[in-house]
Design a protein around this motif. Structure first.
Motif, PDB file in Angstrom:
ATOM      1  N   GLU A 113       0.633  -1.296  -0.042  1.00 16.39           N
ATOM      2  CA  GLU A 113      -0.044  -0.082   0.121  1.00 16.39           C
ATOM      3  C   GLU A 113       0.888   1.296   0.091  1.00 16.39           C
ATOM      4  OE1 GLU A 113      -3.627  -1.269   3.051  1.00 16.39           O
ATOM      5  OE2 GLU A 113      -2.613   0.654   3.081  1.00 16.39           O
ATOM      6  N   HIS A 114       1.942   1.151   0.891  1.00 13.87           N
ATOM      7  CA  HIS A 114       2.862   2.464   0.972  1.00 13.87           C
ATOM      8  C   HIS A 114       3.387   2.639  -0.549  1.00 13.87           C
ATOM      9  CE1 HIS A 114       3.768   1.690   5.257  1.00 13.87           C
ATOM     10  NE2 HIS A 114       2.551   1.756   5.241  1.00 13.87           N
ATOM     11  N   LYS A 115       3.767   1.606  -1.016  1.00 15.65           N
ATOM     12  CA  LYS A 115       4.449   1.733  -2.407  1.00 15.65           C
ATOM     13  C   LYS A 115       3.557   2.379  -3.348  1.00 15.65           C
ATOM     14  CE  LYS A 115       6.975  -0.583  -5.939  1.00 15.65           C
ATOM     15  NZ  LYS A 115       6.196  -0.322  -6.963  1.00 15.65           N
ATOM     16  N   LYS A 116       2.308   2.042  -3.368  1.00 20.21           N
ATOM     17  CA  LYS A 116       1.154   2.484  -3.964  1.00 20.21           C
ATOM     18  C   LYS A 116       1.022   4.083  -4.004  1.00 20.21           C
ATOM     19  CE  LYS A 116      -2.839   1.629  -6.749  1.00 20.21           C
ATOM     20  NZ  LYS A 116      -3.122   3.017  -6.612  1.00 20.21           N
ATOM     21  N   ILE A 117       1.295   4.317  -2.475  1.00 13.43           N
ATOM     22  CA  ILE A 117       0.978   5.871  -2.402  1.00 13.43           C
ATOM     23  C   ILE A 117       2.060   6.714  -2.858  1.00 13.43           C
ATOM     24  CG2 ILE A 117       1.137   7.581  -0.543  1.00 13.43           C
ATOM     25  CD1 ILE A 117      -0.236   5.427   1.175  1.00 13.43           C
ATOM     26  N   PHE A 118       3.237   6.192  -2.889  1.00  9.69           N
ATOM     27  CA  PHE A 118       4.577   6.814  -3.449  1.00  9.69           C
ATOM     28  C   PHE A 118       4.456   6.645  -5.027  1.00  9.69           C
ATOM     29  CE2 PHE A 118       6.299   8.894  -0.093  1.00  9.69           C
ATOM     30  CZ  PHE A 118       6.249   7.978   0.947  1.00  9.69           C
ATOM     31  N   ASP A 119       3.968   5.567  -5.514  1.00  6.85           N
ATOM     32  CA  ASP A 119       3.853   5.531  -7.032  1.00  6.85           C
ATOM     33  C   ASP A 119       2.897   6.777  -7.738  1.00  6.85           C
ATOM     34  OD1 ASP A 119       3.739   1.950  -7.628  1.00  6.85           O
ATOM     35  OD2 ASP A 119       5.333   3.316  -7.499  1.00  6.85           O
ATOM     36  N   ASP A 120       1.795   6.893  -6.718  1.00  7.67           N
ATOM     37  CA  ASP A 120       1.051   7.980  -7.084  1.00  7.67           C
ATOM     38  C   ASP A 120       1.674   9.313  -7.309  1.00  7.67           C
ATOM     39  OD1 ASP A 120      -2.110   6.200  -5.881  1.00  7.67           O
ATOM     40  OD2 ASP A 120      -0.807   6.261  -8.043  1.00  7.67           O
ATOM     41  N   LEU A 121       2.472   9.335  -5.997  1.00 10.82           N
ATOM     42  CA  LEU A 121       2.960  10.994  -6.024  1.00 10.82           C
ATOM     43  C   LEU A 121       4.135  11.101  -6.873  1.00 10.82           C
ATOM     44  CD1 LEU A 121       3.388  11.182  -1.930  1.00 10.82           C
ATOM     45  CD2 LEU A 121       1.918  12.719  -3.395  1.00 10.82           C
ATOM     46  N   MET A 122       4.746   9.984  -7.066  1.00 12.28           N
ATOM     47  CA  MET A 122       5.855  10.130  -8.187  1.00 12.28           C
ATOM     48  C   MET A 122       5.336  10.543  -9.475  1.00 12.28           C
ATOM     49  SD  MET A 122       9.131   8.911  -7.304  1.00 12.28           S
ATOM     50  CE  MET A 122       9.824   8.034  -8.429  1.00 12.28           C
ATOM     51  N   VAL A 123       4.269   9.851  -9.795  1.00 16.14           N
ATOM     52  CA  VAL A 123       3.541  10.330 -11.415  1.00 16.14           C
ATOM     53  C   VAL A 123       3.021  11.767 -11.156  1.00 16.14           C
ATOM     54  CG1 VAL A 123       1.772   9.451 -12.603  1.00 16.14           C
ATOM     55  CG2 VAL A 123       3.181   7.885 -11.867  1.00 16.14           C
ATOM     56  N   LYS A 124       2.499  12.055 -10.127  1.00 20.15           N
ATOM     57  CA  LYS A 124       1.670  13.356 -10.153  1.00 20.15           C
ATOM     58  C   LYS A 124       2.843  14.477 -10.373  1.00 20.15           C
ATOM     59  CE  LYS A 124      -1.076  15.869  -6.973  1.00 20.15           C
ATOM     60  NZ  LYS A 124      -1.570  16.074  -5.969  1.00 20.15           N
ATOM     61  N   HIS A 125       4.146  14.177  -9.510  1.00 19.12           N
ATOM     62  CA  HIS A 125       5.013  15.266  -9.726  1.00 19.12           C
ATOM     63  C   HIS A 125       6.166  14.899 -10.757  1.00 19.12           C
ATOM     64  CE1 HIS A 125       3.800  17.283  -5.822  1.00 19.12           C
ATOM     65  NE2 HIS A 125       3.426  16.068  -5.477  1.00 19.12           N
ATOM     66  N   ARG A 126       6.010  14.187 -11.523  1.00 16.00           N
ATOM     67  CA  ARG A 126       6.906  13.698 -12.689  1.00 16.00           C
ATOM     68  C   ARG A 126       8.420  13.565 -12.088  1.00 16.00           C
ATOM     69  NH1 ARG A 126       5.787  16.822 -18.141  1.00 16.00           N
ATOM     70  NH2 ARG A 126       7.661  15.264 -18.616  1.00 16.00           N
ATOM     71  N   VAL A 127       8.458  12.614 -11.083  1.00 17.69           N
ATOM     72  CA  VAL A 127       9.741  12.478 -10.676  1.00 17.69           C
ATOM     73  C   VAL A 127      10.727  11.397 -11.356  1.00 17.69           C
ATOM     74  CG1 VAL A 127      11.222  12.405  -8.493  1.00 17.69           C
ATOM     75  CG2 VAL A 127       8.883  13.448  -8.213  1.00 17.69           C
ATOM     76  N   ARG A 128      11.905  11.474 -11.356  1.00 13.35           N
ATOM     77  CA  ARG A 128      12.613  10.494 -12.143  1.00 13.35           C
ATOM     78  C   ARG A 128      12.796   9.492 -11.066  1.00 13.35           C
ATOM     79  NH1 ARG A 128      17.912   9.633 -11.822  1.00 13.35           N
ATOM     80  NH2 ARG A 128      18.360  11.542 -10.641  1.00 13.35           N
TER      81      ARG A 128
END
Lengths: 166, 320
Positions: A41-56
């Protein structure tokens, strides 16, 4: 910042996968599975945040893929208590790291980073829970507890430093 | 030279003149050779670097085109720039958004003049004059022609982002590689009006002091194209996809520059073929992972077979 958190959750996932691979049929299997699901679940949260902020994402992903699995499997092979000790060590360093990040974000601009701070807080609280569970299950009785936890903490610090940059 | 004591301490060798020389002397000769090679490199390497690999381009293609079109005198224009900058420093006191405004105005006025004056400081001067700014306000572009080309690239990337945002809503059904193809074509079409002077632009961007900027621009372009084509991966494929797109852009650019067919059809066909190649690679990757699962199943079942044959399975069952 998001990059290292994402890499950390990915690594934690792989560690639990390694532990399950070895201890899949023992009595701690249910507990490890539960903790693993929370990490997913944690990883999913960070996945979404990464895509939202377009982080490498970190370039060392394949490396963490293998290293995490080996760490989990290796500690589980030494026994259930060692697996708990590994969990305790990893969760301790992660909680410390999240606290550092929260402090940094709060110093900069709490309103702007509210969403990220909330995500980190949630993850940190659950990681603390994992740490306490690990301690309860007798992590300290694992053989070579002090040496192993020290080594794993150093490894985690190095991994965090690397993933921030690369 | 052939004293027995000296031959004990130094290994001897015989040179072309047939004389024995000891190793110290041959070391000295070797180091003189190395020094000569080093001096030669120091003289020619900067020249090679200027014509060198910008975004993977080869000197073989770039050099004949550069010979005909490349006309900037790098060193002299920098002195002129310094004096123009002291006059153009008035512009630096305004706020940055106003500066961007002014920059954009001069840039748009100078673009149509690129055909006659090339990507140079003179073109910027003429553009500035044509819209009523003073001649020295071209100094807002600090490095003359190079800044001109960089601004052009940045502008094209901005335009591409605008187009992509509009199309994201429309073509949500086509697959990722098709969208990459479309976006790449649109971006490459933006340089078509300036194609005769494009080798000069490429040369300006490949100079050592602007190569960092050009790599950054290429990275931004590849990231934008992948993102707007719908890539949401967060592992090693993030890197491979962007590398592939960057490579495709460079190949497309190089191909356009030396394309003599009508409407540059050959280049567009080459691009389509490269996209097909990428598609095949993707399918191959997918089939590899499927085969991996089959291999895992085979490994597990052979392990069970061995356990059965050696009686370990029943031993485990009995011992529980």
């Amino acid at each position: 910042m998001l990059r290292v958190d994402h890499a950390g959750e990915f690594g934690a996932n792989r560690i639990y996968a390694g532990q399950m691979a070895v201890l899949g049929r023992s009595k701690s299997a249910a507990l490890i599975q539960h903790m693993w699901d929370q990490e997913k679940e944690h990883k999913k949260i960070f996945d979404d945040l990464m895509v939202k902020h377009r982080v490498r994402p970190t370039a060392l992903m394949p490396f963490w893929h293998i290293a995490g699995f080996l760490l989990g499997a290796g500690s589980a092979v030494l026994g259930e208590k060692s697996a708990m000790a590994c969990t305790v060590a990893v969760e301790a360093s992660i909680v410390e790291h999240y606290n550092d990040q929260l402090r940094k974000l709060a110093n900069e601009n709490p309103e702007k980073h509210a969403e990220i701070m909330a995500a980190i807080k949630k993850c940190r609280d659950e990681e603390q829970e994992h740490h306490d569970t690990g301690m309860d299950k007798g992590a300290e009785q694992a053989p070579l507890y002090k040496a192993m936890t020290a080594a794993i903490k150093v490894g985690c610090k190095a991994a965090i430093a690397l993933s921030t940059k690369v | 030279m052939t004293h027995p004591l000296s031959s004990c301490f130094c290994s001897c060798r015989v040179n072309r003149g047939g004389q024995a020389e000891n190793s110290l002397f041959s070391l000295f000769r070797g180091s003189v050779h190395l020094w000569k090679i080093d001096r030669m490199l120091a003289r020619y390497l900067p020249l090679l670097q200027c014509y060198g690999n910008f975004m993977g381009r080869t000197t073989i293609i770039a050099r004949p085109l550069l010979a005909s079109n490349f006309s900037t005198n790098g060193t002299t224009s920098q002195d002129a720039n310094a004096s123009a900058q002291s006059e153009g420093r008035r512009e630096e006191q305004v706020s940055s958004s106003k500066e961007d405004d002014v920059k954009f105005k001069i840039f748009s006025a100078a673009l149509p003049l690129v055909h006659q004056l090339g990507w140079t400081k003179e073109c910027l001067e003429a553009g500035a004059e044509s819209i009523g700014f003073s001649k020295s306000s071209h100094g807002i572009f600090e490095h003359g022609g190079t800044s001109f080309v960089q601004f052009f690239h940045r502008n094209c990337n901005k335009e591409l982002r605008k187009i992509a945002k509009v199309e994201q809503i429309e073509s949500a059904k086509s697959d990722e590689l098709t969208k990459v193809h479309q976006l790449l074509e649109k971006r490459l079409q933006m340089i078509l009006p300036y194609l005769p002077q494009w080798p000069q632009a490429m040369a300006l961007m490949s100079r050592p002091h602007s190569s960092l900027d050009s790599y950054k621009l290429l990275y931004e372009l590849a990231d934008d194209i992948c993102f707007f084509a719908g890539d949401r991966s967060l592992n090693a494929t993030w890197y491979t996809k962007r590398a592939a797109v960057a490579g495709l852009y460079i190949t497309g650019e190089l191909s356009l520059v030396q394309d003599k067919s009508a409407n540059c059809d050959e280049s567009w066909q080459m691009l389509a073929r490269r996209i097909e190649d990428l598609r095949k690679v993707e399918e191959f990757g997918g089939s590899c992972s499927r085969q991996q699962e089959i291999l895992k199943d085979i490994a597990q079942s052979s392990l069970t077979l061995i356990r059965n044959l050696t009686g370990m399975q029943s031993y485990q069952r009995n011992s529980r």
